[in-house]
Design an enzyme around this catalytic site. Structure first.
Site, PDB file in Angstrom:
ATOM      1  N   HIS A   1       4.099  10.851   1.558  1.00 51.78           N
ATOM      2  CA  HIS A   1       3.065   9.910   1.989  1.00 51.78           C
ATOM      3  C   HIS A   1       1.750  10.130   1.254  1.00 51.78           C
ATOM      4  O   HIS A   1       1.119   9.171   0.794  1.00 51.78           O
ATOM      5  CB  HIS A   1       2.850  10.073   3.500  1.00 51.78           C
ATOM      6  CG  HIS A   1       2.269   8.877   4.163  1.00 51.78           C
ATOM      7  ND1 HIS A   1       3.020   7.779   4.516  1.00 51.78           N
ATOM      8  CD2 HIS A   1       0.992   8.584   4.550  1.00 51.78           C
ATOM      9  CE1 HIS A   1       2.255   6.873   5.089  1.00 51.78           C
ATOM     10  NE2 HIS A   1       1.015   7.338   5.126  1.00 51.78           N
TER      11      HIS A   1
ATOM     12  N   SER B   1       0.356   2.340   4.055  1.00 52.56           N
ATOM     13  CA  SER B   1       0.396   2.925   5.399  1.00 52.56           C
ATOM     14  C   SER B   1      -0.244   1.976   6.415  1.00 52.56           C
ATOM     15  O   SER B   1       0.282   0.891   6.664  1.00 52.56           O
ATOM     16  CB  SER B   1      -0.287   4.288   5.374  1.00 52.56           C
ATOM     17  OG  SER B   1      -0.019   5.017   6.550  1.00 52.56           O
TER      18      SER B   1
END
Length: 417
Positions: A389, A184
């Site tokens: 995620h 990320s």
């Protein structure tokens, strides 16, 4: 987090009765005894070196000082407990995402945490931290109460924290290159480094991006969009009253989350539901015990300015620097608009891995990213259709869904010592 110099090597066998007793006597101080009595899981109270020691991994604590004076604590697992052969080189750097710290790679335990798994595959693993989290709240001249301490976004992390960390590791290990695994924000700051700091891409053999962030045009998480917008709307007021830090470790949000989610039933229902709202549902992926532990380390904190950068990234279709408004941009960039980062400068071989169910760095934005990078050797879509995620640091399915691909490329760009 509390620091410890206690070492538990493979030879000392922390898993035997004597080792466990030694561990408990050393780590369970009075404050922790109170929290344990209140039902907090022990792992949620431990820092990086303590967690690795508990599970029989030898880790080291290192200090990195950036060019602009931030003092960062990073960690090294010299050799995994399950590594039975020689160590591969070059070293591997594992970088966390927004509002996380190095501890996120340990929270799911030695069977699922990437820090354990990569070191078990016989890599010299270094686990980084960035300014603003609880391992990066020191400076050579500024105090954390100073507004200047918090005047950073991903731009400064990419320009200063990443180069300083890479240079430190290469110097310490006498290596010419390292391999970089970035999750990320740990991906966006790598791309920023390559764009803004000439020559640093050449110090990385391969970059493996796990749901790497760049622009966030199509982010689907309504919760994150609303939260980010609120920070932008209230930024002037927050600055006025001296609140420059966003969701710090030890703050109200983290303490409430840790208190509520320590309860197994609440963790499995309410806390899991919040996690699904932040990202997307993936039943049977993150263990309830992992949720109980991770809230002891999350959120780890960042600057309000950094959150505002993420807000700005929701409203543009490019990957660009911080927007100070037309007048501020003219003063800083000599342009009414902030400059876009030069993704073509990322000449390092790049592997991008993402899931179809990621509501934060969503597939359309990942496809845009890969189309602008010049040296993508593979864009891997995780086979599990629900992979999202949050799964990257916390899922019990990590060793099945993403570890084989990570090790494939680390192996390809490594050699035995």
């Amino acid at each position: 987090m509390e620091k410890s110099t206690y070492k538990c090597t493979v030879e000392s066998a922390c898993n035997d009765i004597e080792g466990k007793q030694l561990y408990e006597n050393y780590f369970i101080n009075e404050q922790r005894k109170i929290k344990l009595a209140e039902g907090y899981p022990l792992d949620s109270l431990l820092n990086f070196t303590e967690l690795t020691a508990k599970y029989g991994y030898q880790s080291e604590e290192h200090t990195v000082i950036t060019e602009d004076g931030y003092i960062l604590t990073i960690f090294r697992i010299v050799k995994g407990k399950r590594c039975l052969g020689p160590i591969r080189e070059p070293p591997v750097l594992l970088m966390h995402g927004l509002l996380l710290s190095s501890d996120c790679w340990l929270d799911s335990g030695p069977d699922s945490g990437l820090a354990y798994l990569i070191s078990d595959a016989c890599y010299d693993l270094w686990v980084g931290n960035v300014r603003g989290n609880y391992y990066g709240k020191r400076h050579v001249s500024l105090n954390v109460t100073d507004i200047d301490f918090w005047q950073f976004s991903v731009n400064e992390i990419g320009q200063y924290d990443m180069p300083a960390t890479i240079d430190y590791i290469l110097k310490y290990t006498s290596s010419k290159k390292l391999n970089y695994v970035g999750y990320s924000q740990g991906g966006s700051t790598f791309f920023i480094m390559c764009s803004e700091r000439e020559g640093y891409c050449d110090k990385v053999g391969v970059f493996i991006g796990l749901e790497p962030d760049s622009r966030n045009t199509y982010t689907k998480s309504i919760f994150c969009r609303i939260a980010a917008e609120l920070y932008q709307d209230f930024q002037p007021m927050l600055n006025e009253i001296g609140l420059y830090e966003a969701v710090p470790w030890g703050g109200v949000v983290q303490q409430i989350a840790a208190f509520l989610c320590k309860d197994y039933v609440i963790a499995d229902t309410f806390c899991r539901g919040v996690m699904y709202i932040i990202d997307s549902p993936h039943p049977d992926s993150v263990e309830t015990e992992t949720i109980r532990v991770l809230v002891g380390h999350f959120p780890a904190g960042t600057s309000v300015k950094n959150i505002v950068w993420y807000t700005q990234s929701l409203h543009v279709d490019v990957f660009q620097n911080y927007d100070y408004g037309s007048a501020g941009n003219m003063e800083i960039y000599n342009s009414t608009k902030p400059p876009a980062y030069n993704l073509t400068a990322t000449t390092t071989p790049v592997v991008v891995m993402n899931g179809r169910n990621d509501y934060l760095t969503v597939p359309p934005d990942e496809e845009w990213l890969t189309s602008h990078l010049p040296n993508v050797i593979e864009h891997y879509i995780v086979e599990d259709p629900l992979w999202n995620h949050v799964d990257v640091p916390y899922s019990k399915l990590t060793s099945k869904n993403i570890l084989p691909k990570i090790l494939q490329y680390l192996n390809e760009y490594s050699e035995l010592v």
